[in-house]
Design a protein around this motif. Sequence first.
Motif, PDB file in Angstrom:
ATOM      1  N   ARG A 247       0.940  -1.245  -0.081  1.00  0.00           N
ATOM      2  CA  ARG A 247      -0.066   0.081   0.100  1.00  0.00           C
ATOM      3  C   ARG A 247       0.701   1.266  -0.107  1.00  0.00           C
ATOM      4  O   ARG A 247       2.185   1.372   0.385  1.00  0.00           O
TER       5      ARG A 247
ATOM      6  N   CYS B  22       2.011  -2.720  -6.161  1.00  0.00           N
ATOM      7  CA  CYS B  22       1.644  -1.317  -5.580  1.00  0.00           C
ATOM      8  C   CYS B  22       0.436  -0.667  -6.392  1.00  0.00           C
ATOM      9  O   CYS B  22       0.618   0.180  -7.369  1.00  0.00           O
TER      10      CYS B  22
ATOM     11  N   CYS C  87      -6.092   1.294  -4.364  1.00  0.00           N
ATOM     12  CA  CYS C  87      -7.265   0.333  -3.822  1.00  0.00           C
ATOM     13  C   CYS C  87      -8.512   1.191  -4.065  1.00  0.00           C
ATOM     14  O   CYS C  87      -8.689   2.334  -3.759  1.00  0.00           O
TER      15      CYS C  87
ATOM     16  N   CYS D 159      -9.671   2.521  -1.026  1.00  0.00           N
ATOM     17  CA  CYS D 159      -9.218   3.918  -0.413  1.00  0.00           C
ATOM     18  C   CYS D 159      -9.672   5.100  -1.171  1.00  0.00           C
ATOM     19  O   CYS D 159      -9.794   6.154  -0.435  1.00  0.00           O
TER      20      CYS D 159
END
Length: 797
Positions: free
Chosen positions: A388, A429, A432, A435
């Motif tokens: 993340r 990486c 999301c 998020c």
Amino acid sequence: MLPNKSRGEFVRNQRKDSEGLSESPDLEFEYADTDKWAAELSELYSYTEGPEFHLNMKCFTEDFRTHVKDKKWTELSAPEHRAHAMRLLDGLDVTAREKRLKVARAILYMAQGTFGDCESEAEVQQWMRYNIFLLLEVGTFSALVELLNMEIDNSAACTSAVRKPAISLADSTDLRVLLNIMYLMVETVQQEDLSDSPEWRAAQDTFRTELGSPLYNNEPIAVMLFGMVTKFCSGHAPHFPMKKVLLLLWKTILFTLGGFEQLQHIKMRKREELGLPPLPEDSIRVVRSMRAASPPASASDLIEQQQKRARREHKVLSQDNLDAFNEKDPYKADDPREDEDDSDDNDNPLEPETFPLERDEVMPPPIPHPPCERVSFPKGLPWAPKVREKDIEHFLESSRSKFIGYTLGRGVPKDSIVCGELTPGHMMCRVCLLCLQVIVCYAYCSSLCMCSFLCQGEEEVELNSTELLYQGILPSLPQYMIALLKILLAAAPTSKAKTDSINILADVLPEEMPTTVLQSMKLGVDVNRHKEIIVKAISAILLLLLKHFKLNHIYQFEYMAQHLVFANCIPLILKFFNQNIMSYITAKNSISVLDFPHCVVHELPELTAESLEAGDNNQFCWRNLFSCINLLRILNKLTKWKHSRTMMLVVFKSAPILKRALKVKQAMMQLYVLKLLKVQTKYLGRQWRKSNMKTMSAIYQKVRHRLNDDWAYGNDLDARPWDFQAEECALRANIERFNGRRYDKSQSNPDFVPVDNCLQSVLGQRVELPEDFQMNYDLWLEREVFSKPISWEELLQ
């Protein structure tokens, strides 16, 4: 000294003792949304309902012969089929309950494939599909929903059931007939067939839309079924056939929202709409390609092995084999910690070690090999590592503080930016979806406090099936979750019978209890099967709702997950697994000759006690393994990234319970068990990690890795004391803010209405005054303003 016996035989016996309890066969299980269609059809009916198949056929035949004399149903033309279906549908609109029940049974016989005119199970399934699409075309489902609503509101039946000391199958006859037809229609229409006509495919899409839309009493059909569940658990309607309600609820959610493949497509579409890169892997496909690992021997297995070894008479080794035996000490396996460290070169980290003398009684001399032949290259890990943005920032910040001695604050140097850009080449990486949802939600909530944003429009919400379902169940979602968990507790095999527990056997117990041993055994199998199907349905419902809510909006998922946690879902699942899980998965609580449609096509053989005990020849029970995997996935979703809930796993001593579940040699189940063990290893202490190195190796080999993830060492910040209550309270505040902003449209409480404090914008608003006020404006000024004394000094103070 030991008596004469070959050393190889002694070692083989020792290996059998150590593997006897920990070794289990590989299970050829393929995880899917549902089992095969025939299995899903058969699980709708209990074995006690067997005589009703021919009663349905009798009701249909009596009505059919009054209109058609010399033909079978399978010999009629399509217009004749439609005309008879319309006649039956008109027969449902009568006031006499007995006549309406007979017509409903005739329709149920049609939905069951008119099996009296068929000669094989395949033919029954073919006519089932044809008849159900015919019933759907003439509008039968809407009529059934209305009748079901009428039966739910039947206060006389509810009062009679509450007063009865014992409820049986006869108390829910009307409800069972209606629910059977509705389940068969939903289950059959959702089955996709390449040979379907365009008309059938259009009908399938229309039916899916109708089920997910608030067309029935201004709410989706799933909300009405949830209401039946809560009414049953409250004790007001103990006669409800809860297994059929839960099965219909599960298949309705599955059909309207979609299964796991549809979830993957929705996720890819949403990422594409937001301009995010596509996902590099499909988790379900990765799990299907993984191999199952052999479980490690438990402490009880090792203790029993030592006891057997102590009771065994001492044997004498032949001198010829002594030198060969000394090269590998078999008693080294007595210490599991030493034994585990020596098996690192195996492909399977949980595979038990093979003794050199296991193959021959005399060990041949070692053959020298060049060093290059002993080099073993590690195999690739099944998952791409993930990271993340928060983890990257924390890693860079801690590294600067540790090695350089300062922090950057807001400024980021160019080298760090380049480093961050290179990271995705080696790790997943990605930004999301969840998020982004949290960021957008926070930005919108913050804008409500700013005057310049008061004129903005409402947030755009996509009214898909998931959103409509969430809006429908939102007012009573806590009660729905508690009701589902109550039924799950009553159906769990580890639950003990209590006087205050709910009775979930109302639709399986006959009116007259069995009088012979054979009938008792058959009823016992039926009751166990009934409970297993209920566990299967509830686990699938909870998992589907969690996954769809999480994809639709993260706070919808968090709201449901938090109420599951508050209702003690975590200890309930752990209690479920605190049993001999291998016995549960291999249980044979089924009688294949009594399953539908086999029982209506073939002649039933005579049942004996031996045949009931033997069961079927399957290696495992599909529904039980499916339920276990679903419950483990639910437990993972509840505890992921939640340190307070992870501590609940530690407090309830879940590690030995989960470690016993590793005995099931199925890759997907082992993966989710290892995930749950991974998140709590940092809290279990160094001694536990040291004595469970094979389990730690399996976690490393099978579970996804993350940047700066030192789960195996326990020196993470998250392992320190944490204010867990504050964490849950903060999450709850965010959820309530989200629900209030997005779904509380009534604004009944003026305290929660945003206030415009800007003087210029308030004075600039046009206010429409009524005509009578404008005509009497002078009188109002005189009465309210001029005639009242005003103390301007006090007002200014």
